[in-house]
Design a protein around this motif. Structure first.
Motif, PDB file in Angstrom:
ATOM      1  N   GLU A  41       0.814  -1.214   0.000  1.00 26.88           N
ATOM      2  CA  GLU A  41       0.000   0.000   0.000  1.00 26.88           C
ATOM      3  C   GLU A  41       0.850   1.268   0.000  1.00 26.88           C
ATOM      4  O   GLU A  41       0.531   2.243  -0.661  1.00 26.88           O
ATOM      5  N   ILE A  90       3.806  -0.720   4.251  1.00 30.02           N
ATOM      6  CA  ILE A  90       2.427  -1.031   4.658  1.00 30.02           C
ATOM      7  C   ILE A  90       1.831  -2.001   3.648  1.00 30.02           C
ATOM      8  O   ILE A  90       1.835  -1.722   2.447  1.00 30.02           O
ATOM      9  N   ILE A 275      -0.684   7.278   8.983  1.00 31.33           N
ATOM     10  CA  ILE A 275      -1.268   6.404   7.955  1.00 31.33           C
ATOM     11  C   ILE A 275      -2.547   5.799   8.513  1.00 31.33           C
ATOM     12  O   ILE A 275      -2.580   5.360   9.667  1.00 31.33           O
ATOM     13  N   TYR A 276      -3.581   5.773   7.697  1.00 29.38           N
ATOM     14  CA  TYR A 276      -4.823   5.078   8.065  1.00 29.38           C
ATOM     15  C   TYR A 276      -5.059   3.926   7.090  1.00 29.38           C
ATOM     16  O   TYR A 276      -5.055   4.120   5.875  1.00 29.38           O
ATOM     17  N   MET A 277      -5.276   2.735   7.654  1.00 30.47           N
ATOM     18  CA  MET A 277      -5.638   1.556   6.867  1.00 30.47           C
ATOM     19  C   MET A 277      -7.075   1.212   7.238  1.00 30.47           C
ATOM     20  O   MET A 277      -7.385   1.029   8.423  1.00 30.47           O
ATOM     21  N   THR A 299      -5.814   2.518   1.885  1.00 31.49           N
ATOM     22  CA  THR A 299      -4.873   3.180   2.795  1.00 31.49           C
ATOM     23  C   THR A 299      -4.701   4.634   2.373  1.00 31.49           C
ATOM     24  O   THR A 299      -4.730   4.944   1.186  1.00 31.49           O
TER      25      THR A 299
END
Length: 325
Positions: A41, A90, A275-277, A299
């Protein structure tokens, strides 16, 4: 000039001998292959640099962003330490078959042998078939001699810890800890930027052309952590519309953030990108006059200079929030 947008990247899909269809069917990753094992990602691994797919920065790669925006993108402390190298990799991983039993060297060994970072990582299980498992660590402390004996006899599983897993389970994998993702597990992985793996057993599984993947028996012996823990699973709690810490180490901190409705987030105290997943549901990010949607399996990167965002979820959704302290 400040960086002024939330950033999404094109996933880098990796065919693997053990890969399957879940990244396509459950996470909507499009590929002609039926054996996608990994979706990278966010990556700054040599030869696999992520490319932006949204906003004014579309088409730029991660390396170009760091060169141009430096600490505005990653944070002052992180830029001072890592320079133009993004420190995290990621991924989403789908194991249709078991991965090899493996481990990763620490920073010192990785630097000496491979001119690379070590590879501390963590797993968040997103979906697991019935009886699916993970191999993590030893059942009890063993000596290198005992380990070699079991390796030679193909009886490693007699001394390794095997846990059946389900959605939401978390495992922290420091360098040196022997591990393997079992068949039927879909997970999110957060790790140091490194692609150095010591493969110690690969189930005697041939490649399609009849050859076998390399094993790293000698390199692994002094890289393994032979100690044992009572339990390897991470215990954590969840609170709706609040970030709860799951894992924190010198390389990364990961929180879980279940969302229903609207949440305003302030990252003022962080000197780091975030970072947002999305591991469940779907959400909308709002920043100034911009909106970005994030679905399960997607992501997004929030640059270090952006401190205030809003996240909206019409249904119960769940995010992993990753940064460096």
């Amino acid at each position: 000039m400040k960086i002024n947008q939330l950033i999404k990247f094109e996933p880098i899909l990796k065919d693997k001998i053990w890969g399957g269809e879940k990244l396509a069917t459950l996470l909507n990753k499009h590929s002609k292959s039926k054996d996608i094992g990994e979706s990278w990602e966010i990556s700054d691994v040599e030869g696999d640099t992520s490319i932006v797919v949204n906003g004014a920065l579309k088409g730029k790669n991660l390396k170009e962003l760091i060169l141009k925006y430096t600490s505005d993108l990653v944070g002052d402390k992180i830029y001072a330490h890592f320079g133009e190298k993004f420190p995290l990799l990621i991924k989403f991983i789908d194991a249709k078959e078991a991965l090899s039993i493996q481990l990763h060297p620490n920073d010192q060994l990785a630097q000496e042998r491979h001119n690379s970072f070590g590879k501390t990582e963590m797993w968040y299980v997103m979906q697991a078939d019935k009886n699916a498992n993970l191999i993590v660590g030893f059942q009890k402390e063993v000596s290198p001699k005992e380990y070699i004996k079991h390796l030679d006899n193909k009886s490693l599983l007699d001394i390794l810890n095997v846990d059946e897993v389900q959605k939401g389970d978390v495992y922290f994998i420091p360098t040196g800890r022997v591990h393997a993702i079992g068949a039927g597990v879909l997970l999110a992985e957060i790790q140091q930027t490194s692609d150095i793996t010591y493969r110690i057993y690969d189930w005697d599984r041939p490649n399609p052309d009849g050859t076998f993947r390399d094993l790293h028996t000698e390199e692994a012996i002094d890289a393994i952590d032979y100690s044992a823990k009572d339990s390897y699973k991470t215990v954590y709690s969840k609170n709706e519309n609040a970030s709860s810490e799951i894992v924190s180490c010198q390389y990364f901190t990961t929180n879980v953030l279940p969302i229903k409705g609207e949440v305003s987030i302030n990252h003022q105290e962080k000197d780091s990108f975030v970072i947002y997943m999305c591991v469940e549901g779907n959400v909308t990010f709002q920043y100034e006059n911009q909106t970005e949607k994030l679905k399960t399996g997607e992501t997004i990167l929030v640059p270090a200079c952006i401190k205030n965002i809003k996240i909206i979820a019409d249904e119960v959704s769940e995010l992993l929030e990753v940064y460096i302290k």
